[in-house]
Design a protein around this motif. Structure first.
Motif, short mmCIF file in Angstrom:
data_model
loop_
_atom_site.label_atom_id
_atom_site.label_comp_id
_atom_site.label_asym_id
_atom_site.label_seq_id
_atom_site.Cartn_x
_atom_site.Cartn_y
_atom_site.Cartn_z
N ARG A 34 53.93 43.83 -27.36
CA ARG A 34 53.53 44.74 -26.30
C ARG A 34 53.35 46.16 -26.83
O ARG A 34 52.45 46.88 -26.41
N LEU A 35 54.23 46.57 -27.74
CA LEU A 35 54.08 47.90 -28.33
C LEU A 35 52.78 47.99 -29.12
O LEU A 35 52.05 48.99 -29.03
N LEU A 77 58.88 50.79 -27.25
CA LEU A 77 57.82 50.34 -26.34
C LEU A 77 57.76 51.27 -25.13
O LEU A 77 56.68 51.68 -24.69
#
Length: 264
Positions: free
Chosen positions: A135-136, A11
């Motif tokens: 989130r990535l 990430l």
């Protein structure tokens, strides 16, 4: 229990790569339209900053996050756009600084989370690894929108493995959110990674199968490209249906992208 460190590391790398793409943009470039209707480059980064902030609250302050959920429930069709709009109004240097600070705060919170922790979210609760993966996925997908707006070429990496795995795991969700029966049997999914490695999911003898480049699969499940423009192949009626509706993100069905050559 899976160690979340690798996906948190990835990430960070994904965010840093996008940061390099926007760090030196002119005000005019920040205002360029992206493939998301009504969203500029600034809106895309503002959305990432807004979601990172919500994620930090979910990890560190459940009461404050509950208040954010209440706001979302009060305006379910508008709260995402409003969050992006608020951030996009900021001067680019302020927006960039806020995004950097927010993603750093989230990284630190995720690394400090106790083993086995689960955090509230707008959908089902998430583990540390799931939060980092989500989130990535968003960072990569919105980064693709930014790259499209700038006419930039992004080189795919094996960080896509997290998004591909999420895309496979959300198969049943995609059927359910479209009001369609969930297939009883697992699918076999075979994807060629950017490195050339073969990523496989599901039983080898499954009747329904999906094969193709991992990049194309990730573009499909994040709805950044139309199925007809991708080199994915489905064998079996259920797998074929899945490729029309796949989405790895929470929320209602997305509209997806038009096929290249179609009239807007």
């Amino acid at each position: 229990m899976a160690d979340p460190t690798p996906v948190i590391d990835d990430l960070r790398a994904e965010s840093e790569e996008l940061d390099l793409l926007v760090a030196e943009l002119s005000p005019e470039q920040w205002a360029l339209a992206t493939p998301a209707p009504g969203w500029t480059v600034a809106h895309q980064i503002a959305h990432l900053a807004w979601t990172d902030h919500s994620s930090v609250l979910a990890v560190t302050d459940h009461d404050a996050f509950s208040r954010e959920v209440e706001k979302a429930l009060a305006a379910p069709g508008d709260f995402v756009d409003e969050g992006a709009e608020d951030g996009a109004r900021k001067p680019p240097e302020r927006l960039l600084a806020d995004w950097r600070a927010g993603r750093q705060a989230l990284e630190e919170a995720l690394r400090a989370a106790p083993e086995g922790a689960r955090f509230p979210w707008y959908g089902p609760p998430m583990s540390t690894a799931s939060m980092a993966t989500a989130r990535l996925m968003e960072t990569w997908a919105h980064g693709m929108d930014v790259a499209d707006a700038l006419g930039a070429e992004r080189v795919p990496t094996d960080r896509l493995r997290h998004i591909a795995r999420l895309g496979v795991r959300t198969r049943d969700f995609a059927f359910g959110v479209h009001g369609m029966p969930v297939p009883f049997e697992e699918f076999r999914v075979e994807l060629t990674a950017p490195s050339g490695e073969l990523w496989t999911y599901g039983p080898e003898d499954a009747a329904d199968r999906v094969t193709g480049p991992a990049l194309d699969f990730c573009l499909l499940v994040t709805q950044r490209a139309h199925r007809s423009d991708l080199a994915l192949r489905a064998a079996g009626p259920d797998a074929d249906r899945w490729l029309d509706i796949a989405q790895a993100f929470a929320g209602p069905p997305g509209k997806g992208r038009q096929a290249k050559g179609d009239t807007p």
